[in-house]
Enzyme design. Structure first.
Site, mmCIF file in Angstrom:
data_model
loop_
_atom_site.group_PDB
_atom_site.id
_atom_site.type_symbol
_atom_site.label_atom_id
_atom_site.label_comp_id
_atom_site.label_asym_id
_atom_site.label_seq_id
_atom_site.Cartn_x
_atom_site.Cartn_y
_atom_site.Cartn_z
ATOM 1 C CB SER A 35 -1.146 -0.022 1.095
ATOM 2 O OG SER A 35 -0.044 0.096 2.375
ATOM 3 C CG HIS B 171 -4.053 -1.212 -1.121
ATOM 4 N ND1 HIS B 171 -4.575 0.175 -1.471
ATOM 5 C CD2 HIS B 171 -3.671 -1.323 -0.097
ATOM 6 C CE1 HIS B 171 -4.402 0.766 -0.228
ATOM 7 N NE2 HIS B 171 -4.119 -0.158 0.637
ATOM 8 C CE LYS C 1 -7.175 -0.170 1.682
ATOM 9 N NZ LYS C 1 -7.766 -0.520 2.927
#
Length: 394
Positions: A182, A210, A241
């Site tokens: 990340s 991610h 996310k």
């Protein structure tokens, strides 16, 4: 202030002196390409809203409709009276989307790691962990009481070395790596890590927080990216996310998922994810299965922004994903750069120690499919102006 708490103020003052104090800004708008930040309109380069789903009309509508049917909260843990049919539907759909046997959801990606790691290993076992793994992996590993052996970042050869050095000293072994890291935006060589872990008969876990919604076909994640379906034992992800909502997921072998329903502590001891969140997540899955347009736009925006930033002379590190670190070095410079960007109408926060190592402070730009080309150009102009003012570029 009592004498017993004076040490906290001293530590806070030290953080400020070192340029490491985090001044937390406040939003007064929905997530999107532009935000109202501390009362000022600013271009959003901070959020993990990769696909722009956090305020997507279909997710909003799904959440509104389910509130009328189920209310706003489950008021119970999943194992007692908190499992609703929509929880099971989301888990079925996520497993289908990722091409795995089964999936189970948690309150966050952080909770997912705290659930799965202690359920798989304990004090008689060992964890082989990438040295740059996320804090939630570190905390989950510590809670497990297993011995933690770190290997050099994204280095399968060093993983092999560490495994051999510990041969015969443990009952079970678990290899853990982030999928997309990340802070740097680089990708774990998961195919090579799988080759090493399988050769030594070790369990393999990847945290794809991610990567989901970002890499792989239509955002199906790093396992799909490397075509490792059925080979990785555990995929941990987040729904906060790219999916734009909140929650965590563990996907993979059905026996592991069933074990987590029996022994995953956040599943057993913390209330279930709320109905509107679940409904919004289901709407996000619908969108991702219908089209790859948002994922394609995300990567198009990412390539454009990176190319232009490099042309300006900025160092974007090792990133091969939409995460774009602007490497600046020392924390005070990064914080000053962030303040100057804010003055120019760009919201991009500085990241320093302990989130990243000393001397590796940066501005981390999070590109989204919701950014227009004009938005990106606005941000590039601001970076160019501030970069020249502070002597970072010429």
């Amino acid at each position: 202030m009592t004498d017993q708490l004076q040490w906290i103020q001293t530590e806070l003052d030290t953080l400020k002196d070192q340029g490491l104090y985090n001044h937390i800004r406040t939003l007064a708008s929905p997530q999107g390409p532009w935000l109202v930040v501390d009362g000022k309109k600013a271009l959003n380069f901070c959020s993990n809203n990769y696909l722009g789903l956090a305020n997507h009309p279909r997710l909003v509508q799904a959440a509104k409709e389910i509130v009328d049917r189920y209310g706003v909260g489950p008021t119970a843990v999943r194992s007692i009276a908190g499992t609703m049919d929509i929880h099971l539907e989301l888990e079925r759909r996520l497993a289908q989307f990722k091409g795995v046997e089964a999936a189970v959801t948690f309150q966050s990606g952080f909770c997912a790691n705290l659930a799965v790691i202690p359920a798989l290993v304990s004090k008689e076992d060992v964890i082989f962990s990438d040295e740059l793994n996320h804090a939630s992996i570190i905390d989950g590993s510590r809670l497990s009481r297993a011995r933690i052996e770190r290997f050099a970042h994204a280095n399968p050869a060093d993983l092999e070395r560490v495994i051999r050095a510990n041969a015969g000293s443990y009952r079970r072994g678990l290899v853990i790596t982030d999928g997309v890291f990340s802070m740097d935006g680089d990708l774990a060589p998961l195919d090579e890590i799988y080759a090493v872990s399988s050769a030594h008969d070790l369990m393999l876990m990847v945290d794809d927080a991610h990567g989901e919604g970002v890499v792989g076909k239509g955002g199906r994640g790093i396992v799909d990216h490397f075509n490792l379906h059925g080979k990785v034992d555990v995929e941990v992800g987040t729904l906060s996310k790219a999916f734009g909502v909140v929650g965590g997921v563990v996907a993979g072998k059905s026996v592991i998922v069933e074990w987590l329903r029996q022994r995953g502590r956040p599943f057993l001891f913390s209330s279930a994810v709320t109905p509107p969140d679940v409904a919004a997540c289901l709407a996000a899955v619908d969108l991702l299965e219908e089209s790859t347009d948002l994922v394609d736009k995300l990567w198009e925006n990412s390539r454009y922004f990176k190319t232009e930033m490099k042309a300006l002379g900025f160092d974007t590190g090792l990133s091969v994903t939409p995460i774009t670190p602007i490497m600046l070095g020392e924390a005070p410079l990064a914080q000053q750069f962030s303040r100057e960007l804010y003055n120019e109408g760009v919201f991009a926060m500085a990241i320093g120690f302990p989130t990243v190592p000393q001397g590796k402070a940066r501005i981390r730009v999070m590109i989204s499919a919701s950014h227009s080309r004009d938005d990106l150009d606005y941000g590039l102009q601001a970076f160019a102006k501030v970069g020249r003012k502070l002597g970072v570029i010429r």
